[in-house]
Design a protein around this motif. Structure first.
Motif, short mmCIF file in Angstrom:
data_model
loop_
_atom_site.label_atom_id
_atom_site.label_comp_id
_atom_site.label_asym_id
_atom_site.label_seq_id
_atom_site.Cartn_x
_atom_site.Cartn_y
_atom_site.Cartn_z
N UNK A 20 19.16 4.73 -1.32
CA UNK A 20 19.08 3.92 0.29
C UNK A 20 19.23 2.20 0.52
N UNK A 21 19.67 1.97 1.39
CA UNK A 21 19.74 1.01 1.21
C UNK A 21 18.95 0.48 3.02
N UNK A 22 18.23 -0.34 3.54
CA UNK A 22 17.94 -1.33 4.64
C UNK A 22 18.01 -2.60 5.09
N UNK A 23 19.20 -3.19 5.19
CA UNK A 23 20.02 -4.73 6.11
C UNK A 23 19.01 -5.44 7.23
N UNK A 24 18.56 -5.44 6.78
CA UNK A 24 17.25 -6.73 7.92
C UNK A 24 18.57 -7.83 8.41
N UNK A 25 19.45 -7.97 9.09
CA UNK A 25 19.71 -9.66 9.62
C UNK A 25 19.69 -9.63 11.55
N UNK A 26 19.91 -10.76 11.60
CA UNK A 26 19.10 -11.30 13.19
C UNK A 26 18.94 -13.10 12.85
N UNK A 27 18.00 -13.21 13.58
CA UNK A 27 17.23 -15.12 13.51
C UNK A 27 16.41 -14.47 12.79
N UNK A 28 16.60 -14.19 11.22
CA UNK A 28 15.34 -14.08 10.12
C UNK A 28 14.49 -15.70 9.92
N UNK A 29 13.27 -15.49 10.28
CA UNK A 29 12.04 -16.51 9.23
C UNK A 29 11.93 -16.00 7.77
N UNK A 30 11.53 -14.96 8.65
CA UNK A 30 10.62 -14.72 6.72
C UNK A 30 10.76 -12.82 7.17
N UNK A 31 10.14 -12.33 5.91
CA UNK A 31 10.21 -10.63 5.95
C UNK A 31 8.74 -10.44 5.28
N UNK A 32 8.04 -9.81 5.96
CA UNK A 32 7.03 -9.17 4.83
C UNK A 32 6.93 -8.35 4.25
N UNK A 33 6.25 -7.36 4.84
CA UNK A 33 6.02 -6.05 4.16
C UNK A 33 7.08 -5.01 5.11
N UNK A 34 7.67 -4.28 4.03
CA UNK A 34 8.71 -3.41 4.17
C UNK A 34 8.21 -2.22 3.94
N UNK A 35 8.58 -1.20 4.84
CA UNK A 35 7.99 0.10 4.24
C UNK A 35 9.55 1.14 4.34
N UNK A 36 8.98 2.98 3.60
CA UNK A 36 10.26 3.37 4.02
C UNK A 36 9.25 4.90 4.23
N UNK A 89 12.39 17.06 -0.42
CA UNK A 89 12.71 15.18 -0.05
C UNK A 89 13.31 15.24 1.24
N UNK A 90 13.62 16.53 1.72
CA UNK A 90 14.75 16.50 2.95
C UNK A 90 14.51 16.08 4.04
N UNK A 91 15.08 15.26 4.76
CA UNK A 91 14.61 15.00 6.14
C UNK A 91 15.13 13.09 6.03
N UNK A 92 15.43 12.61 8.11
CA UNK A 92 16.06 11.33 7.71
C UNK A 92 14.59 10.23 7.58
N UNK A 93 15.18 9.77 6.47
CA UNK A 93 14.12 8.55 6.36
C UNK A 93 14.15 7.23 6.84
N UNK A 94 13.29 6.58 7.27
CA UNK A 94 13.07 5.19 8.02
C UNK A 94 13.14 4.25 7.52
N UNK A 95 13.51 3.44 7.87
CA UNK A 95 13.13 1.65 7.09
C UNK A 95 12.06 0.74 8.18
N UNK A 96 11.44 0.35 8.16
CA UNK A 96 10.87 -0.62 8.71
C UNK A 96 9.91 -2.06 8.49
N UNK A 105 6.75 -14.75 16.96
CA UNK A 105 5.65 -14.33 16.46
C UNK A 105 6.84 -13.08 15.78
N UNK A 106 5.09 -12.90 14.99
CA UNK A 106 6.13 -11.61 13.81
C UNK A 106 6.04 -10.39 14.08
N UNK A 107 6.75 -9.38 14.58
CA UNK A 107 7.00 -8.21 15.37
C UNK A 107 7.33 -7.16 14.13
N UNK A 108 7.25 -5.65 14.64
CA UNK A 108 7.99 -4.54 13.85
C UNK A 108 8.95 -4.17 14.12
N UNK A 109 10.09 -4.20 13.23
CA UNK A 109 10.82 -3.25 13.32
C UNK A 109 11.34 -2.42 12.95
#
Length: 120
Positions: A20-36, A89-96, A105-109
């Motif tokens: 699986x891939x999770x690509x972040x796009x937009x006006x990104x300055x930095x990314x902290x923790x990422x989770x699946x 393992x069958x499920x819908x997988x989400x990243x944040x 400021x930092x927020x969760x996407x």
């Protein structure tokens, strides 16, 4: 604005692999923790794996040794390599991800999710 887009889900037989891939796009300055996360039908969403900005990782017990989370900072992308897949393992997988943009400021996407189906 920031968008997280997952891809790579699909149908696979037990014992198979998916990445699986999770690509972040937009006006990104930095990314902290990422989770699946994943959510199976009739069950609560659960955290599967996480990776910090420094590269530290952690996993739920049921996927340890089978799943690997990694990231490509240059691409603002996080991956989840899933091996030895099981029907459970069958499920819908989400990243944040906790993202700091150039505007605020930092927020969760969250991404929109990708379906993983493992047949027995």
């Amino acid at each position: 604005q920031v968008q997280l887009v997952e891809s790579g889900g699909g149908l696979v037989q037990a014992g198979g692999s998916l990445r699986l891939s999770c690509a972040a796009s937009g006006s990104i300055y930095s990314i902290n923790v990422m989770r699946w996360y994943r959510q199976a039908p009739g069950k609560q969403r659960e955290l599967v794996a996480a990776i910090t900005s420094g590269g530290s990782t952690n996993y739920i017990d049921s996927v340890k040794g089978r799943f690997t989370i990694s990231k490509d900072n240059a691409k603002n992308t996080v991956y989840l390599q899933m091996n030895s897949l099981k029907p459970e393992d069958t499920a819908v997988y989400y990243c944040n991800g906790w993202v700091t943009t150039s505007r605020g400021p930092e927020r969760l996407y969250w991404g929109q999710g990708t379906q993983v189906t493992v047949s027995s």
